[in-house]
Scaffold this motif. Sequence first.
Motif, PDB file in Angstrom:
ATOM      1  N   ASP A 228       0.833  -1.206   0.000  1.00  0.00           N
ATOM      2  CA  ASP A 228       0.000   0.000   0.000  1.00  0.00           C
ATOM      3  C   ASP A 228       0.866   1.254   0.000  1.00  0.00           C
ATOM      4  OD1 ASP A 228      -2.368  -1.373  -0.038  1.00  0.00           O
ATOM      5  OD2 ASP A 228      -2.822  -1.103   2.084  1.00  0.00           O
ATOM      6  N   ALA A 229       1.889   1.286   0.862  1.00  0.00           N
ATOM      7  CA  ALA A 229       2.712   2.487   1.006  1.00  0.00           C
ATOM      8  C   ALA A 229       3.620   2.719  -0.200  1.00  0.00           C
ATOM      9  CB  ALA A 229       3.550   2.380   2.286  1.00  0.00           C
ATOM     10  N   LEU A 230       4.168   1.641  -0.741  1.00  0.00           N
ATOM     11  CA  LEU A 230       5.120   1.745  -1.841  1.00  0.00           C
ATOM     12  C   LEU A 230       4.451   1.827  -3.205  1.00  0.00           C
ATOM     13  CD1 LEU A 230       7.668  -0.977  -0.660  1.00  0.00           C
ATOM     14  CD2 LEU A 230       8.073   1.474  -0.692  1.00  0.00           C
ATOM     15  N   GLY A 231       3.220   1.314  -3.286  1.00  0.00           N
ATOM     16  CA  GLY A 231       2.570   1.200  -4.581  1.00  0.00           C
ATOM     17  C   GLY A 231       3.081   0.037  -5.397  1.00  0.00           C
ATOM     18  N   ARG A 232       3.858  -0.816  -4.803  1.00  0.00           N
ATOM     19  CA  ARG A 232       4.446  -1.999  -5.446  1.00  0.00           C
ATOM     20  C   ARG A 232       5.056  -2.876  -4.366  1.00  0.00           C
ATOM     21  NH1 ARG A 232      10.265  -1.181  -8.052  1.00  0.00           N
ATOM     22  NH2 ARG A 232      10.299  -3.336  -7.303  1.00  0.00           N
ATOM     23  N   LEU A 233       5.583  -4.021  -4.739  1.00  0.00           N
ATOM     24  CA  LEU A 233       6.306  -4.866  -3.799  1.00  0.00           C
ATOM     25  C   LEU A 233       7.756  -4.409  -3.701  1.00  0.00           C
ATOM     26  CD1 LEU A 233       5.025  -8.402  -4.892  1.00  0.00           C
ATOM     27  CD2 LEU A 233       4.402  -7.162  -2.811  1.00  0.00           C
ATOM     28  N   PRO A 234       8.380  -4.545  -2.539  1.00  0.00           N
ATOM     29  CA  PRO A 234       9.812  -4.247  -2.452  1.00  0.00           C
ATOM     30  C   PRO A 234      10.622  -5.280  -3.219  1.00  0.00           C
ATOM     31  CG  PRO A 234       9.061  -5.290  -0.432  1.00  0.00           C
ATOM     32  CD  PRO A 234       7.834  -5.037  -1.266  1.00  0.00           C
ATOM     33  N   GLU A 235      11.858  -4.939  -3.519  1.00  0.00           N
ATOM     34  CA  GLU A 235      12.746  -5.915  -4.163  1.00  0.00           C
ATOM     35  C   GLU A 235      13.292  -6.904  -3.143  1.00  0.00           C
ATOM     36  OE1 GLU A 235      15.408  -4.207  -7.456  1.00  0.00           O
ATOM     37  OE2 GLU A 235      14.953  -2.465  -6.187  1.00  0.00           O
ATOM     38  N   THR A 236      13.536  -6.417  -1.930  1.00  0.00           N
ATOM     39  CA  THR A 236      14.134  -7.246  -0.886  1.00  0.00           C
ATOM     40  C   THR A 236      13.412  -7.000   0.432  1.00  0.00           C
ATOM     41  OG1 THR A 236      16.312  -7.247  -1.945  1.00  0.00           O
ATOM     42  CG2 THR A 236      16.261  -7.712   0.417  1.00  0.00           C
ATOM     43  N   TYR A 237      13.175  -8.078   1.156  1.00  0.00           N
ATOM     44  CA  TYR A 237      12.497  -8.021   2.458  1.00  0.00           C
ATOM     45  C   TYR A 237      13.442  -8.594   3.500  1.00  0.00           C
ATOM     46  CZ  TYR A 237       9.189  -9.293   6.189  1.00  0.00           C
ATOM     47  OH  TYR A 237       8.548  -9.431   7.388  1.00  0.00           O
ATOM     48  N   VAL A 238      13.672  -7.849   4.596  1.00  0.00           N
ATOM     49  CA  VAL A 238      14.657  -8.234   5.609  1.00  0.00           C
ATOM     50  C   VAL A 238      13.954  -8.365   6.956  1.00  0.00           C
ATOM     51  CG1 VAL A 238      16.841  -7.629   6.705  1.00  0.00           C
ATOM     52  CG2 VAL A 238      16.386  -6.912   4.338  1.00  0.00           C
ATOM     53  N   GLN A 239      14.185  -9.506   7.626  1.00  0.00           N
ATOM     54  CA  GLN A 239      13.551  -9.734   8.921  1.00  0.00           C
ATOM     55  C   GLN A 239      14.391 -10.674   9.769  1.00  0.00           C
ATOM     56  OE1 GLN A 239       9.422 -11.374   9.010  1.00  0.00           O
ATOM     57  NE2 GLN A 239      10.155 -12.408  10.848  1.00  0.00           N
ATOM     58  N   ALA A 240      14.475 -10.410  11.068  1.00  0.00           N
ATOM     59  CA  ALA A 240      15.045 -11.375  12.004  1.00  0.00           C
ATOM     60  C   ALA A 240      14.060 -12.516  12.190  1.00  0.00           C
ATOM     61  CB  ALA A 240      15.322 -10.708  13.342  1.00  0.00           C
ATOM     62  N   VAL A 241      14.583 -13.746  12.318  1.00  0.00           N
ATOM     63  CA  VAL A 241      13.710 -14.915  12.395  1.00  0.00           C
ATOM     64  C   VAL A 241      14.185 -15.882  13.469  1.00  0.00           C
ATOM     65  CG1 VAL A 241      13.017 -14.784   9.962  1.00  0.00           C
ATOM     66  CG2 VAL A 241      15.002 -16.162  10.598  1.00  0.00           C
ATOM     67  N   GLY A 242      13.206 -16.543  14.101  1.00  0.00           N
ATOM     68  CA  GLY A 242      13.461 -17.689  14.950  1.00  0.00           C
ATOM     69  C   GLY A 242      12.970 -18.926  14.232  1.00  0.00           C
ATOM     70  N   SER A 243      11.649 -19.014  14.054  1.00  0.00           N
ATOM     71  CA  SER A 243      11.060 -20.092  13.258  1.00  0.00           C
ATOM     72  C   SER A 243      11.013 -19.740  11.782  1.00  0.00           C
ATOM     73  CB  SER A 243       9.634 -20.372  13.746  1.00  0.00           C
ATOM     74  OG  SER A 243       8.785 -19.263  13.460  1.00  0.00           O
ATOM     75  N   GLY A 244      10.969 -18.445  11.461  1.00  0.00           N
ATOM     76  CA  GLY A 244      10.799 -18.013  10.078  1.00  0.00           C
ATOM     77  C   GLY A 244       9.355 -17.784   9.689  1.00  0.00           C
ATOM     78  N   THR A 245       8.434 -17.911  10.651  1.00  0.00           N
ATOM     79  CA  THR A 245       7.009 -17.809  10.347  1.00  0.00           C
ATOM     80  C   THR A 245       6.652 -16.466   9.706  1.00  0.00           C
ATOM     81  OG1 THR A 245       6.513 -19.281  12.200  1.00  0.00           O
ATOM     82  CG2 THR A 245       4.687 -17.977  11.327  1.00  0.00           C
ATOM     83  N   GLY A 246       7.195 -15.371  10.247  1.00  0.00           N
ATOM     84  CA  GLY A 246       6.876 -14.058   9.704  1.00  0.00           C
ATOM     85  C   GLY A 246       7.368 -13.881   8.290  1.00  0.00           C
ATOM     86  N   ALA A 247       8.571 -14.367   8.005  1.00  0.00           N
ATOM     87  CA  ALA A 247       9.107 -14.256   6.650  1.00  0.00           C
ATOM     88  C   ALA A 247       8.318 -15.129   5.671  1.00  0.00           C
ATOM     89  CB  ALA A 247      10.581 -14.641   6.638  1.00  0.00           C
ATOM     90  N   ILE A 248       7.903 -16.312   6.123  1.00  0.00           N
ATOM     91  CA  ILE A 248       7.060 -17.155   5.271  1.00  0.00           C
ATOM     92  C   ILE A 248       5.747 -16.439   4.985  1.00  0.00           C
ATOM     93  CG2 ILE A 248       5.801 -19.344   5.114  1.00  0.00           C
ATOM     94  CD1 ILE A 248       7.974 -20.520   7.003  1.00  0.00           C
ATOM     95  N   GLY A 249       5.149 -15.836   6.025  1.00  0.00           N
ATOM     96  CA  GLY A 249       3.905 -15.106   5.838  1.00  0.00           C
ATOM     97  C   GLY A 249       4.058 -13.945   4.878  1.00  0.00           C
ATOM     98  N   ALA A 250       5.186 -13.225   4.956  1.00  0.00           N
ATOM     99  CA  ALA A 250       5.440 -12.122   4.032  1.00  0.00           C
ATOM    100  C   ALA A 250       5.549 -12.638   2.605  1.00  0.00           C
ATOM    101  CB  ALA A 250       6.717 -11.389   4.436  1.00  0.00           C
ATOM    102  N   HIS A 251       6.225 -13.764   2.419  1.00  0.00           N
ATOM    103  CA  HIS A 251       6.358 -14.354   1.085  1.00  0.00           C
ATOM    104  C   HIS A 251       5.001 -14.786   0.538  1.00  0.00           C
ATOM    105  CE1 HIS A 251       8.363 -16.537  -2.179  1.00  0.00           C
ATOM    106  NE2 HIS A 251       7.547 -17.545  -1.918  1.00  0.00           N
ATOM    107  N   GLU A 252       4.192 -15.413   1.371  1.00  0.00           N
ATOM    108  CA  GLU A 252       2.866 -15.847   0.914  1.00  0.00           C
ATOM    109  C   GLU A 252       2.001 -14.648   0.548  1.00  0.00           C
ATOM    110  OE1 GLU A 252       2.390 -20.072   3.349  1.00  0.00           O
ATOM    111  OE2 GLU A 252       1.736 -18.218   4.313  1.00  0.00           O
ATOM    112  N   ALA A 253       2.083 -13.566   1.325  1.00  0.00           N
ATOM    113  CA  ALA A 253       1.320 -12.359   0.998  1.00  0.00           C
ATOM    114  C   ALA A 253       1.793 -11.762  -0.324  1.00  0.00           C
ATOM    115  CB  ALA A 253       1.453 -11.341   2.124  1.00  0.00           C
ATOM    116  N   ALA A 254       3.104 -11.710  -0.518  1.00  0.00           N
ATOM    117  CA  ALA A 254       3.642 -11.165  -1.770  1.00  0.00           C
ATOM    118  C   ALA A 254       3.208 -12.010  -2.966  1.00  0.00           C
ATOM    119  CB  ALA A 254       5.165 -11.101  -1.688  1.00  0.00           C
ATOM    120  N   ARG A 255       3.143 -13.306  -2.777  1.00  0.00           N
ATOM    121  CA  ARG A 255       2.731 -14.188  -3.865  1.00  0.00           C
ATOM    122  C   ARG A 255       1.296 -13.908  -4.282  1.00  0.00           C
ATOM    123  NH1 ARG A 255       4.615 -20.011  -2.631  1.00  0.00           N
ATOM    124  NH2 ARG A 255       3.048 -19.821  -0.989  1.00  0.00           N
TER     125      ARG A 255
END
Length: 450
Positions: A228-255
């Motif tokens: 919404d803010a960018l008007g597009r998807l970012p090229e790169t998404y950076v996140q600290a992870v333990g299980s990786g759940t948040g990064a997986i969720g971000a990938h699924e949303a981008a898809r």
Amino acid sequence: MSGVRPGTRHYTVVCSSCGARYEDDGLLLDCDRPHEPAFLRTDYNRTGTRTGESAGLFRHASLLPVTRTFPDVPGPVVHAAERLGRRIGLDRLWIAFNGYWPEREAYLPTCTFKDLEAYTVLGRLPAEPPVLVIPSAGNTAAAFAWAATRHQVPCLLVVPAPALERMRFPAPLDPRVRIVVLDGTATYSDAIACADLLSAFPGHHAEGGSRNVGRRDGLGTVMLAAADALGRLPETYVQAVGSGTGAIGAHEAARRLRTEGEAPPRLLMCQNAPFAPLYDAWRCTGAAPADPAPRLDRDRDRAPHFDRDREHEPLARELTNRRPPFTVRGGVRDVLTESGGDVLCTDNVAALDAMALFEEVEGIDIEPGAGVALAALAEAARAGRVRRDELVLLNITGGGRARQARDLPLIPAAPWLRVPWPGRDEGPRAVAELVARQLTGLTAVTEAAR
């Protein structure tokens, strides 16, 4: 409740392995067909990021697996970070801030993006839910404790003793929200082992962690807000992870959002040395098709990255998940491969320096996990692994805790039960037996009162 009718489900649940489709009951965690371990994922009846609400988490309700929404739940705040970007060598750095920062209109109640998953999971539940059993290193427990208190949902939270530092709230918790504290040397991994046993109690149900589509899609709203803010998807998404759940969720949303031919954002997942299971697993196997699970299982207790003592050493203890979903179909390895991503690792000193840098430049404190992500991104930029002109979204997964403590009167949570940790081998079963006796006593008191 724009876009969601109470009690109806505007999505189906699909198995990432066999494609089996299910009508969700709000508690479903796994496919019942015989095949490799695989995540379920959600298939929505519409596209787009908003439902018409002006702000907050549930502006995205049409892309969340919920049958009800809750009022006044904040969402992520996304803004350009030019000054911070210049300090680390990036021209197009954007921040998704998840926490408490009044000047940015950021008001997540427990100061991390775990609030996003907690309200989504609760919105997914059936009308008469069982007691959700949830292990946590602290942030997840805090988010569920407060959300469940506000909306009277029964929960049993299992945490190691250091987690109590993060559990301070504007009011006492609801009696149906019970916190079991493991004293002594117990770790996040021990809390997970205990919760596995407690979820088998009658009337209880495992919340599911990364297997819960509500968790992943709730955390994925960070990507929806960024689009919404960018008007597009970012090229790169950076996140600290333990299980990786948040990064997986971000990938699924981008898809779900990307247009035909558009590449998904490259995922850079960040871990905190010396305890970095995902970093080590990815370095051992990369995108190779061979399943590393046997190696991880065999080496868990003797390899340096699985050494039990080292689980206490990272600054960001919320990242110390001993059993991340690396090889699950639809899990960490798959989303890294699909996105052309990587796992980065940094140490405590670099994370502390990054936390200080963020507060100096942006004017707000951030959590250790967010410091890990910023430090790892800065190191990657210096090494040329991220281009200077790359459009980067950095997920600040938690911040403003010190500011919130100055602004608001907060009450420490009162544990329902504190258990001396007897040791790893006998610990989980001993805890389960003690909790069972407490629950049996409560049942007897309730029946006598009737």
